[in-house]
Write an enzyme that holds these catalytic residues in place. Sequence first.
Site, mmCIF file in Angstrom:
data_model
loop_
_atom_site.group_PDB
_atom_site.id
_atom_site.type_symbol
_atom_site.label_atom_id
_atom_site.label_comp_id
_atom_site.label_asym_id
_atom_site.label_seq_id
_atom_site.Cartn_x
_atom_site.Cartn_y
_atom_site.Cartn_z
ATOM 1 N N SER A 1 0.869 -1.186 0.000
ATOM 2 C CA SER A 1 0.000 0.000 0.000
ATOM 3 C C SER A 1 0.901 1.229 0.000
ATOM 4 C CB SER A 1 -0.871 0.021 1.259
ATOM 5 O OG SER A 1 -1.671 -1.127 1.313
ATOM 6 N N ASP B 250 -8.518 -2.985 2.873
ATOM 7 C CA ASP B 250 -7.275 -3.334 2.169
ATOM 8 C C ASP B 250 -6.532 -4.234 3.154
ATOM 9 O OD1 ASP B 250 -4.910 -3.512 0.828
ATOM 10 O OD2 ASP B 250 -4.440 -1.375 0.836
ATOM 11 N N TRP C 42 -4.723 -8.237 4.305
ATOM 12 C CA TRP C 42 -3.913 -9.376 3.867
ATOM 13 C C TRP C 42 -3.833 -10.380 5.002
ATOM 14 C CZ3 TRP C 42 -2.080 -4.353 4.448
ATOM 15 C CH2 TRP C 42 -1.292 -4.115 5.585
#
Length: 681
Positions: A462, A678, A680
């Site tokens: 990011s 966003d 992970w």
Amino acid sequence: MSSEQTIDGAGAAAAAAAGDEPFLGLLDIALLAVLIGGAAFYFLRSRKKEEEPVRSYSIQPTTVSTISASDNSFIKKLKASGRSLVVFYGSQTGTGEEFAGRLAKEGIRYRLKGMVADPEECDMEELLQLKDISNSLAVFCLATYGEGDPTDNAMEFYEWITNGEVDLTGLNYAVFGLGNKTYEHYNKVAVYVDKRLEELGANRVFELGLGDDDANIEDDFITWKDRFWPAVCDHFGIEGGGEEVLIRQYRLLEQPDVQPDRIYTGEIARLHSMQNQRPPFDAKNPFLAPIKVNRELHKGGGRSCMHIELSIDGSKMRYDAGDHVAMYPINDKSLVEKLGELCKADLDTVFSLINTDTDSSKKHPFPCPTTYRTALTHYLEITAIPRTHILKELAEYCTDEKEKELLRSMASIAPEGKEKYQKWIQDACRNVVHILEDIKSCRPPLDHVCELLPRLQPRYYSISSSAKLHPTDVHVTAVLVEYETPTGRTNKGVATTYLKNKKPQEGGEEVKVPVFIRKSQFRLPTKPETPIIMVGPGTGLAPFRGFIQERQFLRDEGKEVGDSVLYFGCRKRSEDYIYETELEEWVKKGTLTLKAAFSRDQEKKIYVQHLLEQDADLIWNVIGEKKGHFYICGDAKNMAVDVRNILVKILSTKGNMSEADAVQYIKKMEAQKRYSADVWS
């Protein structure tokens, strides 16, 4: 341009010297030049044809194919080569493509000769004609990516079946999905495609398979595959497959005489693309970005977090706060050397791996010709945990029967074999180097190892800056990955280890890394006055640093900017409170409301989740009453799930909703791009 100016200078001078009436007129000279040029071209061309065989390419007998590599007709390719199975893949990281390859290869055992196809390179409307080939079958190995989206290469196909009303009657199909249960839209693409193909009249030959990358996607795949083939045999009335024969997909061609300027040295696609950089820059043509800054953010505690500033000046690449920068790393040199040593190979040998399937659009597994050193350094994932099909092939090179049996059992679908694979490979974090170190009698040829290993993938980060403030720079915030395994080895992250050593020196040579920008849906509200809540513990702070920079920039320009609330968490204020000075400065200026949780600074651990629970009124005010935006960045497995559940609870109590209505409210926020993650795992 006038005709006079086109006359060759020497010819004009000769004409002038001969007086008013030259021996040859202008037209005669032009005709003579054409004749001489034509004769020279013919002579040189025939010379070249005679000389060509001197180049050191070995000619191998191959099946005759009249289909050009650029032809996007998969039907023609199937018919020309007598195949009936086509396996399409939607892949962002290479796993979907790998699974597709394994299925196509296994089809031979069941008298279904197969080929792998990238939907982006095919005319997918030809699915309507597949029924004309007897015993034909289309299999789709599709990954779900981002917020439940198809991968880039499957996007057009996905939109075609979504918006079109084609009649797919007679098409036999099966779907295997690749997803991750920690994400909310688990296998959304595969589930939709499986259902939609049936709605369009196609015939499902076998049930949808769902792979979970958070658990053991390899196990999910081989379990599904083991039931898939008997169902296919039953459907087509084919006798079950015989003994499995291991077949090499690529043949080795050593090329000692190739000119050095024809050898790939790490380029992703175009030869010399790293030396002769030209836009547009993307995944196949990355930009070599100079590193301007590489500094440590942690103040103690033994862990490391890097702040890196990359220059994209002159690249014509643009980005918005919330986008990702992708970076092509290289493998650790000591691991490369070790693998060469274990396979008893000369790493500087120049070679090519050439697909034995002449109809395949993929002629090589990676750019060729190259050296083993380059392939292992730039093109192959040597630190990845090997999947079972790799173990099955490595077993054939064991001279010790016990070791051969160990690898074979771990590659099997027997419960004890799966358990052994989980314990000996996955839990122990053994990569191919570790396996060859521990299985002493296994010494495969290095070219076969290069064929088996997956491609080294770019790593995505990011972006932690705003282009409004830093139009020609991209900032990255990355934690160094390094851990000890149960076998006592130290495993290191490929990209962060690579970056750790990339430090610019004053007056020294520029340090560069190959990068490209990937657009994201993670976006600030279009109206700056809209309030936002950001939840980003640890490096989850990265995109929010860009968001806050942008909002500060707009305020400095005199624009009205809504409230910006950040929930940040780390272990200790004195050790890993990253960007502390910047955050405190934004608070002082009134741009940011900061809620920080330092989990280990008191006896009872406090996380961002606890702070959110305490702030129910504030959160309802922003997202319920003011219709603000809510963002999460960071760990998908625990934090993101907890935060979503807390949000459901707050909406239920403060918004007087049922739990089901609260869940629907969040779904509506997602559709309006007011709720973004966003994350992970």
